[in-house]
Motif scaffolding. Structure first.
Motif, mmCIF file in Angstrom:
data_model
loop_
_atom_site.group_PDB
_atom_site.id
_atom_site.type_symbol
_atom_site.label_atom_id
_atom_site.label_comp_id
_atom_site.label_asym_id
_atom_site.label_seq_id
_atom_site.Cartn_x
_atom_site.Cartn_y
_atom_site.Cartn_z
ATOM 1 N N HIS A 27 7.241 22.481 59.694
ATOM 2 C CA HIS A 27 8.572 23.046 59.893
ATOM 3 C C HIS A 27 8.847 23.335 61.365
ATOM 4 N N SER A 28 7.809 23.209 62.189
ATOM 5 C CA SER A 28 7.989 23.389 63.630
ATOM 6 C C SER A 28 7.021 22.444 64.345
ATOM 7 N N GLU A 29 7.186 22.363 65.656
ATOM 8 C CA GLU A 29 6.336 21.477 66.448
ATOM 9 C C GLU A 29 4.990 22.120 66.794
ATOM 10 N N ASN A 30 4.792 23.359 66.415
ATOM 11 C CA ASN A 30 3.550 24.066 66.731
ATOM 12 C C ASN A 30 2.404 23.543 65.866
ATOM 13 N N LEU A 31 1.292 23.236 66.523
ATOM 14 C CA LEU A 31 0.100 22.755 65.820
ATOM 15 C C LEU A 31 -1.039 23.742 66.048
ATOM 16 N N THR A 32 -1.943 23.813 65.090
ATOM 17 C CA THR A 32 -3.115 24.672 65.204
ATOM 18 C C THR A 32 -4.335 23.790 65.397
ATOM 19 N N SER A 33 -5.129 24.111 66.453
ATOM 20 C CA SER A 33 -6.316 23.276 66.700
ATOM 21 C C SER A 33 -7.282 23.408 65.525
ATOM 22 N N GLY A 34 -7.930 22.293 65.227
ATOM 23 C CA GLY A 34 -8.859 22.251 64.106
ATOM 24 C C GLY A 34 -8.217 21.731 62.823
ATOM 25 N N ASN A 35 -6.897 21.794 62.744
ATOM 26 C CA ASN A 35 -6.215 21.248 61.557
ATOM 27 C C ASN A 35 -6.206 19.722 61.618
ATOM 28 N N THR A 36 -6.129 19.115 60.469
ATOM 29 C CA THR A 36 -6.045 17.662 60.379
ATOM 30 C C THR A 36 -4.611 17.284 60.022
ATOM 31 N N ILE A 37 -4.075 16.314 60.753
ATOM 32 C CA ILE A 37 -2.733 15.815 60.440
ATOM 33 C C ILE A 37 -2.779 14.309 60.258
ATOM 34 N N CYS A 38 -1.840 13.831 59.503
ATOM 35 C CA CYS A 38 -1.722 12.397 59.245
ATOM 36 C C CYS A 38 -0.685 11.835 60.203
ATOM 37 N N ILE A 39 -1.022 10.691 60.822
ATOM 38 C CA ILE A 39 -0.063 10.058 61.731
ATOM 39 C C ILE A 39 0.096 8.580 61.357
ATOM 40 N N PRO A 40 1.291 8.044 61.526
ATOM 41 C CA PRO A 40 1.524 6.636 61.249
ATOM 42 C C PRO A 40 1.231 5.784 62.494
ATOM 43 N N TYR A 41 0.883 4.544 62.256
ATOM 44 C CA TYR A 41 0.734 3.590 63.369
ATOM 45 C C TYR A 41 0.948 2.186 62.822
ATOM 46 N N TYR A 42 1.263 1.287 63.715
ATOM 47 C CA TYR A 42 1.486 -0.114 63.330
ATOM 48 C C TYR A 42 0.376 -0.984 63.869
ATOM 49 N N LYS A 43 0.049 -2.006 63.077
ATOM 50 C CA LYS A 43 -1.028 -2.910 63.463
ATOM 51 C C LYS A 43 -0.622 -4.326 63.134
#
Length: 126
Positions: free
Chosen positions: A110-126
């Protein structure tokens, strides 16, 4: 030549002139219809040519398009959504903001703030 013969001759000439004018108008109308039909056919063919050309270009673009994948990363101390987006964004995204928004949507942030140690999913193209 008597008057009756002159009148009959004049009537024949008038009748011939009337028939000639009618035939001329009919030929002119036929020619206009033919030109109109040719213009319509030309427009249809031009439209189809443009449509086929655009379709083949789109198919070529889609055929060479990269596939979208997802991976997870661990947020390191000092990482921000901006820095992660700068690092992983590919040319398929029109802006870094679009990429950041997709990361937020995928991870339900809900915000751009991230907490270190958390895992997030990111998209990428290949």
């Amino acid at each position: 030549m008597c008057i009756m013969e002159k009148i009959q001759d004049n009537n024949r000439q008038n009748t011939a002139a009337v028939h000639y004018r009618a035939a001329y108008r009919k030929e002119k109308r036929t020619n206009r219809r033919l030109v109109l039909a040719l213009i319509i056919i030309t427009c249809i063919l031009a439209f189809l040519l443009i449509k086929i050309s655009a379709s083949s270009a789109e198919a070529e673009r889609l055929g060479s398009q990269a596939q979208k994948y997802y991976t997870s990363i661990v947020v390191e101390p000092g990482d921000s959504l901006w820095s992660i987006a700068e690092k992983y964004r590919t040319e398929q995204y029109s802006s870094i903001y679009d990429y950041m928004q997709e990361i937020m949507d995928i991870n339900h942030l809900h915000s751009e703030n991230l907490t270190s140690g958390n895992t997030i999913c990111i998209p990428y193209y290949k």
